[in-house]
Scaffold this motif. Structure first.
Motif, PDB file in Angstrom:
ATOM      1  N   VAL A   1       5.121  -8.134  -4.236  1.00  0.00           N
ATOM      2  CA  VAL A   1       5.297  -8.426  -2.814  1.00  0.00           C
ATOM      3  C   VAL A   1       6.677  -9.025  -2.541  1.00  0.00           C
ATOM      4  CG1 VAL A   1       4.212 -10.716  -2.847  1.00  0.00           C
ATOM      5  CG2 VAL A   1       4.137  -9.337  -0.776  1.00  0.00           C
ATOM      6  N   TYR A   2       7.256  -9.766  -3.502  1.00  0.00           N
ATOM      7  CA  TYR A   2       8.596 -10.321  -3.331  1.00  0.00           C
ATOM      8  C   TYR A   2       9.660  -9.224  -3.332  1.00  0.00           C
ATOM      9  CZ  TYR A   2       6.708 -15.041  -4.178  1.00  0.00           C
ATOM     10  OH  TYR A   2       6.012 -16.223  -4.106  1.00  0.00           O
ATOM     11  N   VAL A   3       9.443  -8.196  -4.133  1.00  0.00           N
ATOM     12  CA  VAL A   3      10.371  -7.066  -4.150  1.00  0.00           C
ATOM     13  C   VAL A   3      10.316  -6.354  -2.798  1.00  0.00           C
ATOM     14  CG1 VAL A   3      11.001  -4.911  -5.301  1.00  0.00           C
ATOM     15  CG2 VAL A   3      10.008  -6.788  -6.639  1.00  0.00           C
ATOM     16  N   ILE A   4       9.124  -6.190  -2.285  1.00  0.00           N
ATOM     17  CA  ILE A   4       8.936  -5.528  -0.986  1.00  0.00           C
ATOM     18  C   ILE A   4       9.544  -6.375   0.128  1.00  0.00           C
ATOM     19  CG2 ILE A   4       7.196  -4.720   0.650  1.00  0.00           C
ATOM     20  CD1 ILE A   4       5.513  -3.988  -1.914  1.00  0.00           C
TER      21      ILE A   4
ATOM     22  N   GLU B   1       0.800  -1.218   0.000  1.00  0.00           N
ATOM     23  CA  GLU B   1       0.000   0.000   0.000  1.00  0.00           C
ATOM     24  C   GLU B   1       0.840   1.280   0.000  1.00  0.00           C
ATOM     25  OE1 GLU B   1      -0.628  -2.481   2.386  1.00  0.00           O
ATOM     26  OE2 GLU B   1      -2.266  -3.341   1.217  1.00  0.00           O
ATOM     27  N   ASN B   2       2.119   1.197   0.434  1.00  0.00           N
ATOM     28  CA  ASN B   2       2.873   2.441   0.559  1.00  0.00           C
ATOM     29  C   ASN B   2       4.117   2.556  -0.325  1.00  0.00           C
ATOM     30  OD1 ASN B   2       4.886   0.974   1.886  1.00  0.00           O
ATOM     31  ND2 ASN B   2       4.467   1.809   3.891  1.00  0.00           N
ATOM     32  N   ILE B   3       4.346   1.601  -1.206  1.00  0.00           N
ATOM     33  CA  ILE B   3       5.518   1.683  -2.085  1.00  0.00           C
ATOM     34  C   ILE B   3       5.218   1.010  -3.426  1.00  0.00           C
ATOM     35  CG2 ILE B   3       6.583  -0.431  -1.199  1.00  0.00           C
ATOM     36  CD1 ILE B   3       9.303   0.995  -1.452  1.00  0.00           C
ATOM     37  N   PHE B   4       5.758   1.570  -4.481  1.00  0.00           N
ATOM     38  CA  PHE B   4       5.620   1.030  -5.842  1.00  0.00           C
ATOM     39  C   PHE B   4       4.163   0.931  -6.291  1.00  0.00           C
ATOM     40  CE2 PHE B   4       9.636  -1.341  -4.497  1.00  0.00           C
ATOM     41  CZ  PHE B   4      10.487  -0.362  -4.994  1.00  0.00           C
ATOM     42  N   THR B   5       3.338   1.861  -5.876  1.00  0.00           N
ATOM     43  CA  THR B   5       1.916   1.814  -6.233  1.00  0.00           C
ATOM     44  C   THR B   5       1.683   1.994  -7.730  1.00  0.00           C
ATOM     45  OG1 THR B   5       1.696   4.174  -5.700  1.00  0.00           O
ATOM     46  CG2 THR B   5       1.140   2.594  -3.966  1.00  0.00           C
TER      47      THR B   5
END
Length: 71
Positions: free
Chosen positions: A55-58, A6-10
């Motif tokens: 999600v894997y990048v996060i 929700e807070n990065i790469f949107t």
């Protein structure tokens, strides 16, 4: 605060390609391939293409942030 979907790469889709990953992390092709081939960033291989759930990048970024906090 940990990174979340929700807070990065949107601005990126939920599943990105290698070239997107390079832009997201501001890294070159050889570094990207090294991270993917080693499994440091999880991915799904379809033929010659890498598909990387965002999600894997996060997860990778949160793990790296955790390493820095331990120092």
């Amino acid at each position: 605060m940990p990174f979340t979907v929700e807070n990065i790469f949107t601005e990126y889709p939920n599943i990105v390609e290698r070239s997107d990953l390079e832009k997201m992390l501001n890294i070159g092709r050889s570094t990207t391939l090294k991270l993917l081939k080693s499994g440091e960033i999880k991915s799904i291989r379809i033929g010659n293409a890498y598909k990387i759930p965002k999600v894997y990048v996060i997860d990778y970024l949160n793990a790296k942030a955790g390493e820095k906090e331990d120092i």
